[in-house]
Design an enzyme around this catalytic site. Structure first.
Site, PDB file in Angstrom:
ATOM      1  N   CYS A 268      -6.976  17.664  25.264  1.00 20.10           N
ATOM      2  CA  CYS A 268      -7.419  17.313  26.948  1.00 20.10           C
ATOM      3  C   CYS A 268      -6.344  17.379  27.539  1.00 20.10           C
ATOM      4  O   CYS A 268      -5.495  16.971  26.777  1.00 20.10           O
ATOM      5  CB  CYS A 268      -7.783  16.443  26.369  1.00 20.10           C
ATOM      6  SG  CYS A 268      -8.472  15.149  28.337  1.00 20.10           S
TER       7      CYS A 268
ATOM      8  N   HIS B 249     -11.436   7.166  -3.220  1.00 15.82           N
ATOM      9  CA  HIS B 249     -11.328   5.545  -3.529  1.00 15.82           C
ATOM     10  C   HIS B 249     -12.405   5.863  -4.596  1.00 15.82           C
ATOM     11  O   HIS B 249     -12.183   4.212  -4.816  1.00 15.82           O
ATOM     12  CB  HIS B 249     -11.165   4.723  -2.039  1.00 15.82           C
ATOM     13  CG  HIS B 249      -9.892   4.975  -1.236  1.00 15.82           C
ATOM     14  ND1 HIS B 249      -9.507   5.906  -0.805  1.00 15.82           N
ATOM     15  CD2 HIS B 249      -8.774   4.200  -1.240  1.00 15.82           C
ATOM     16  CE1 HIS B 249      -8.800   5.817   0.189  1.00 15.82           C
ATOM     17  NE2 HIS B 249      -7.918   4.095  -0.529  1.00 15.82           N
TER      18      HIS B 249
ATOM     19  N   HIS C 124       0.688  -0.816   0.222  1.00 15.92           N
ATOM     20  CA  HIS C 124       0.476   0.094  -0.347  1.00 15.92           C
ATOM     21  C   HIS C 124       0.716   1.550  -0.195  1.00 15.92           C
ATOM     22  O   HIS C 124       1.328   1.645   0.775  1.00 15.92           O
ATOM     23  CB  HIS C 124      -0.868   0.013   1.054  1.00 15.92           C
ATOM     24  CG  HIS C 124      -1.976   1.023   1.417  1.00 15.92           C
ATOM     25  ND1 HIS C 124      -1.811   1.743   2.266  1.00 15.92           N
ATOM     26  CD2 HIS C 124      -2.732   1.789   0.553  1.00 15.92           C
ATOM     27  CE1 HIS C 124      -2.761   3.094   2.354  1.00 15.92           C
ATOM     28  NE2 HIS C 124      -3.622   2.854   0.869  1.00 15.92           N
TER      29      HIS C 124
ATOM     30  N   ARG D 104     -14.175  15.180  24.302  1.00 19.66           N
ATOM     31  CA  ARG D 104     -14.221  15.509  25.448  1.00 19.66           C
ATOM     32  C   ARG D 104     -15.325  15.835  26.309  1.00 19.66           C
ATOM     33  O   ARG D 104     -15.442  16.766  26.273  1.00 19.66           O
ATOM     34  CB  ARG D 104     -12.946  15.143  25.691  1.00 19.66           C
ATOM     35  CG  ARG D 104     -12.944  15.669  27.466  1.00 19.66           C
ATOM     36  CD  ARG D 104     -12.349  14.328  27.833  1.00 19.66           C
ATOM     37  NE  ARG D 104     -11.973  13.850  29.536  1.00 19.66           N
ATOM     38  CZ  ARG D 104     -13.376  13.314  30.459  1.00 19.66           C
ATOM     39  NH1 ARG D 104     -14.323  13.125  29.934  1.00 19.66           N
ATOM     40  NH2 ARG D 104     -12.132  13.186  31.380  1.00 19.66           N
TER      41      ARG D 104
ATOM     42  N   TYR E  85      -7.889  17.992  36.682  1.00 17.19           N
ATOM     43  CA  TYR E  85      -7.283  18.743  35.936  1.00 17.19           C
ATOM     44  C   TYR E  85      -5.916  19.644  37.019  1.00 17.19           C
ATOM     45  O   TYR E  85      -6.445  20.912  36.885  1.00 17.19           O
ATOM     46  CB  TYR E  85      -7.909  19.706  34.815  1.00 17.19           C
ATOM     47  CG  TYR E  85      -8.809  18.879  34.165  1.00 17.19           C
ATOM     48  CD1 TYR E  85      -8.202  18.203  33.294  1.00 17.19           C
ATOM     49  CD2 TYR E  85     -10.298  18.279  34.463  1.00 17.19           C
ATOM     50  CE1 TYR E  85      -9.287  16.836  32.531  1.00 17.19           C
ATOM     51  CE2 TYR E  85     -11.066  17.818  33.440  1.00 17.19           C
ATOM     52  CZ  TYR E  85     -10.832  17.206  32.556  1.00 17.19           C
ATOM     53  OH  TYR E  85     -11.197  16.693  31.736  1.00 17.19           O
TER      54      TYR E  85
END
Lengths: 598, 598
Positions: free
Chosen positions: A311, A191, A167, A265, A448
């Site tokens: 994130c 394609h 490929h 998220r 966080y």
């Protein structure tokens, strides 16, 4: 760009024994996608979307007989797919055997690529009698070179194991292993060409009769019953709430990540917003105005910022290898880049006589419409000092890449605070106010935040740690991917990836290594069109570097430097933390380089 | 602070076998220095500067006989010097044997510290007959435990080898090894006490007759003939131009580095400025005003900023260990912190109707009065975008820690661009202008840039690299120092140091390790009184952490995190560059922990 791609592909192809035998000559390569791009910045999307051939007599040649010859069939498929699965590359075939621009091995092969004349004959993926029937699980079980690589198209099942190693788009085709290839072809739409369909059908091994599973819940009490449709390309790290990243191999292909490929998220179910009833509520010292969506879109000038959002847990999966952490097992694609448009927060506040520079408070708090079971909303805040620094760059966004904000990304409004962690850029935004303290939400106070590697769940003190706002410098190799097998006997490798730093700090250098960090090369940066100290978008990069001689495996490495000369740490161990946040060590990708078979 | 110091010293003393025998009781400790401090920030300088004794009968005891007893003599010297050499600590002696605040081992010793009654008798450092004469070179040759530790005071030579291991200020006394101890006692002035002098004379071994060498050149053509006087405490890395750093052990003792201890980075001879003729020349689109020093000091409000300034080559000596680099061999003290006062650049420009936000240019250029042999001045520039971000924080400084700017630091003017590398903060400033391009000086175009570790002098391209402006996050352990021997059998170690990041990014966490980075502890940060995103001053820190059990040597490590969660890289090798700039890897200090002798 086109030349760069051309060179890269030429080298790849030069290593393909079948192609050498066939003698394919590449005369023209360009890049293409159908996805949105930055108007005034790096635009990778130049080029045409049609096949070109200067082989005028190729049309006359028997096409089916050609495909029956294994070597020719493979070469043609290589040719056709090179434009597609992953690389989005094209070429034309030349009859000019005397060209001295290309090595001899390229010459001699003539391909027939006549366009859509066979459209009526080819019905890709329809049920075909006389073939065995497989289940989706059967196909899913065939997702590696060892187990065989099967893909689905329509009702067709195809075993492409034999084809994969040739490929031209590298092993990007493996993204579809064990799955439907259709979503990928929606992106790499070239394609969808009769020639490709015909070639594909030659790999047909069976039928699949199952209707694709819908993720929709039938339980009326399920808080997740109203989730939006999502691209099947996204790779979920959790379903409820939905969290997912795009295939990393596709991430660095485009400067602007298409909306349906942008990592998702969510912390809670996606709220259903009736736009006619929606308001953005401000609580200000001068009053408490509620603005309708129409007011926001009509009464204020539209402002835009192109920014990467990341994130805090991006690349967490690398930390897990050091020691378990608590969090979604993100790969390297929990980051995406888009152009956000909407109302300038500063202009919005000034309309109500609130000057962000003089307002008396310590934090600015944002709340969303997504709620916990007790009805309390998702919330976050940033220090007012930071809001003042960013002032005109903070956007109450209602558009993403020129489209209405998708539901997964906060429809109708998301606060865009460029250079800051995604978690503070509250989606489904409906409340803004100033406060002497941080948002009291779980995600601000008990999530966080960063800790050192010796902090565990027994001694962690979230109150002592500073909430993550601006993020540190990071980079990743998007292509090749971990464990990938490069071409047999490859002497060079092409790396592609992203680099970004928080706080608007532009990327000034990206170093790559193909020997685990012993030797470094500077990658070619694709300018993001922004200024060094207000550089909120990511910087994509590419590098073509020599592989260590005689090694059958090696470690590729990338590290980036931002305009403040901040660098990435060498090791994950040194920055390990119990939540697996801030995983920005040098990014390492191990690849195999098979020896050329004698 | 006082308690912290007390605790630390108590632990050190508890390990001293002689002191245990003598039974010294510490009842009061406080910190002192005579150096300037930040008004509204961390102030380490609380406390008294006089000795206290509540031992009323101690005065009656025979003082000379006491000193003749080795044990008591050492203890007393320990006692006296504890307040001084390095630590600046004091205590009083208590008769209260029943105090349960202190371990038994501290009790029983009573010291006589009667003040200056013997002043007439003691003449420290005078020539004494009957003793051998040594040269400065002889003394310099005795600068380690192995070779013996000699120091000079006046004309006296002293062998303090025996004493050093008991020094309550740790091995800070080694800073004077092989040299005159007088400059240190100018800082730690409590040493200049008759008791100390008397003790010192008991270690007298000889005389020195040489007149201290003056660095002044007698050559009228020497461009360096007019260099200023400098503190003998500074450790030069080059003499012409003069470059020097303070002893690192003293660096973290004070939030504001005293002017004469501030590291010096000169590129050329220090210019002689006649203040009456001096002007600051502006080249603006609105005109070319020349301002006298008096105009600057009288016609504009005085603005201040407290900022650390760091040489890009700070900690270069660690890079040299990986592979040679080109540059001065700086230790960890090519950084200092001071309060700079002067005219706001923004206000200065506004006076001439130039608005830094709208002026059309790309760079702001600064030139000094220090010139190269061809007459061209030292020059530097920063991007206008950066100047706009910093706007009100850029100061044309004429004061440093409340004093006129010293000659070595740019008298009469230095441009202070906080958060930016020292090299751009042009000293002896006399010209400011805007430009479409960077300063054309050597130091802007062919120096102070970063490269990866595979770039060498054969392939380096200075034009391709971005000039260093804002600096990355850094930290260092100032005490103990590399190779230091801790107390016998020590179970804990007290670390002191600094942390800082460029771009005004405050330090939010400092991690320290006493086992080479396997286990981390959070150091106690001393707030610098600035806000997280305008934090230009350094953050000093201390930590008291356990040493690994049973190890006779170990590696101490520090790494810091800034408000953008940028971290330091793990290894020097990963950031090595041919100029040895930006050496901000984890700082590692190897120490020895001798076993307790049986």
């Amino acid at each position: 760009m086109a030349n760069f791609q051309c060179f890269t592909l030429a080298k790849r192809l030069s290593l393909d024994a079948n192609l050498k035998r066939a003698g394919l000559e590449i005369t023209r390569l360009c890049r293409s996608t159908s996805l949105p791009t930055a108007g005034n910045t790096y635009n990778p999307n130049a080029g045409s979307r049609t096949f070109h051939t200067n082989s005028e007599d190729s049309h006359q040649q028997g096409k089916r007989s050609k495909w029956r010859d294994s070597s020719a069939k493979k070469s043609a498929l290589v040719c056709a797919l090179a434009s597609a699965a992953g690389a989005g590359l094209y070429w034309t075939v030349s009859k000019d055997k005397n060209s001295d621009k290309h090595p001899k091995t390229w010459q001699g092969l003539r391909l027939s690529l006549p366009g859509k004349v066979f459209a009526a004959e080819i019905q890709p993926g329809v049920l075909r009698s006389g073939l065995p029937t497989y289940s989706a699980a059967d196909v899913a079980a065939h997702d590696s070179k060892e187990k065989g690589i099967w893909v689905i198209y329509g009702n067709g099942v195809y075993d492409i194991t034999e084809y994969v190693s040739q490929h031209p788009g590298g092993t990007k085709i493996l993204m579809a292993a064990g799955k439907s290839i259709e979503p990928f072809w929606e992106v790499y739409s070239v394609h969808k060409n009769d020639e490709i369909f015909e070639i594909m059908e030659s790999y047909r091994i069976g039928n699949i009769t199952e209707v694709p599973e819908k993720s929709k819940s039938s339980d009326a009490n399920d808080p997740y019953k109203d989730e939006p449709e999502r691209s099947p390309l996204l790779i979920p790290s959790s379903q409820k709430p939905f969290n997912a990243e795009p295939p990393v191999q596709m991430l660095a292909d485009q400067f602007l990540t298409p909306n349906d490929m942008f990592y998702v998220r969510n912390h809670l179910p996606v709220p259903c917003v009736c736009i006619d009833n929606f308001t953005l509520d401000l609580k200000l010292s001068t009053g408490s105005p509620s603005l309708t969506f129409q007011q926001l879109t009509k009464d204020f000038p539209k402002r835009s910022v192109t920014a990467a959002i990341q994130c805090a847990g991006n690349r967490r999966s690398e930390m897990v290898k050091v020691k378990p952490v608590k969090g979604l097992n993100w790969g390297s694609a929990a980051i995406s880049n888009a152009k956000f448009s909407g109302v300038s927060l500063n202009e919005l506040l000034l309309r109500y006589n609130v000057d962000i520079d003089t307002v008396r408070a310590k934090y600015i708090v944002f709340e969303g419409l997504d709620t916990q079971p007790d009805g309390s909303p998702y919330g976050a805040s940033i220090p007012l000092e930071l809001a003042r620094l960013l002032k005109n760059d903070i956007i109450v966004a209602y558009e993403m890449n020129g489209q209405p904000l998708p539901r997964d990304h906060g429809y109708p409004l998301r606060i865009i605070i460029p250079g800051v962690v995604g978690a503070r850029q509250v989606k489904w935004l409906n409340k803004i106010y100033f406060s002497p303290e941080e948002s009291t939400s779980h995600w601000q106070r008990r999530d966080y935040k960063g800790f050192n590697a010796s902090t565990d769940w027994h001694n962690v003190d979230f109150d002592k740690s500073v909430s993550i706002s601006q993020l540190p410098v990071i980079s990743a190799i998007c292509d090749p991917v971990e464990g990938q097998e490069l071409e047999e006997g490859a002497e060079e490798v092409t790396l592609k990836g992203y680099a970004w730093s928080g706080g608007g700090r532009g990327i000034i250098r990206v170093d790559v290594s193909a020997d685990g960090g012993k030797t470094w090369h500077e990658a070619t940066l694709k300018p993001n069109g922004q200024t060094p100290y207000h550089s909120y978008a990511w910087t994509l990069w590419e590098a073509d570097i020599p592989l260590p001689k005689g090694e059958t495996k090696t470690e590729l490495v990338v590290k980036a430097v931002d305009v403040s000369y901040n660098v990435q740490p060498d090791s994950v161990a040194g920055i390990w933390n119990l939540r697996g946040c801030l995983s920005n060590a040098w990014h390492r990708v191990n690849v195999k380089v098979p020896l050329v078979e004698a």
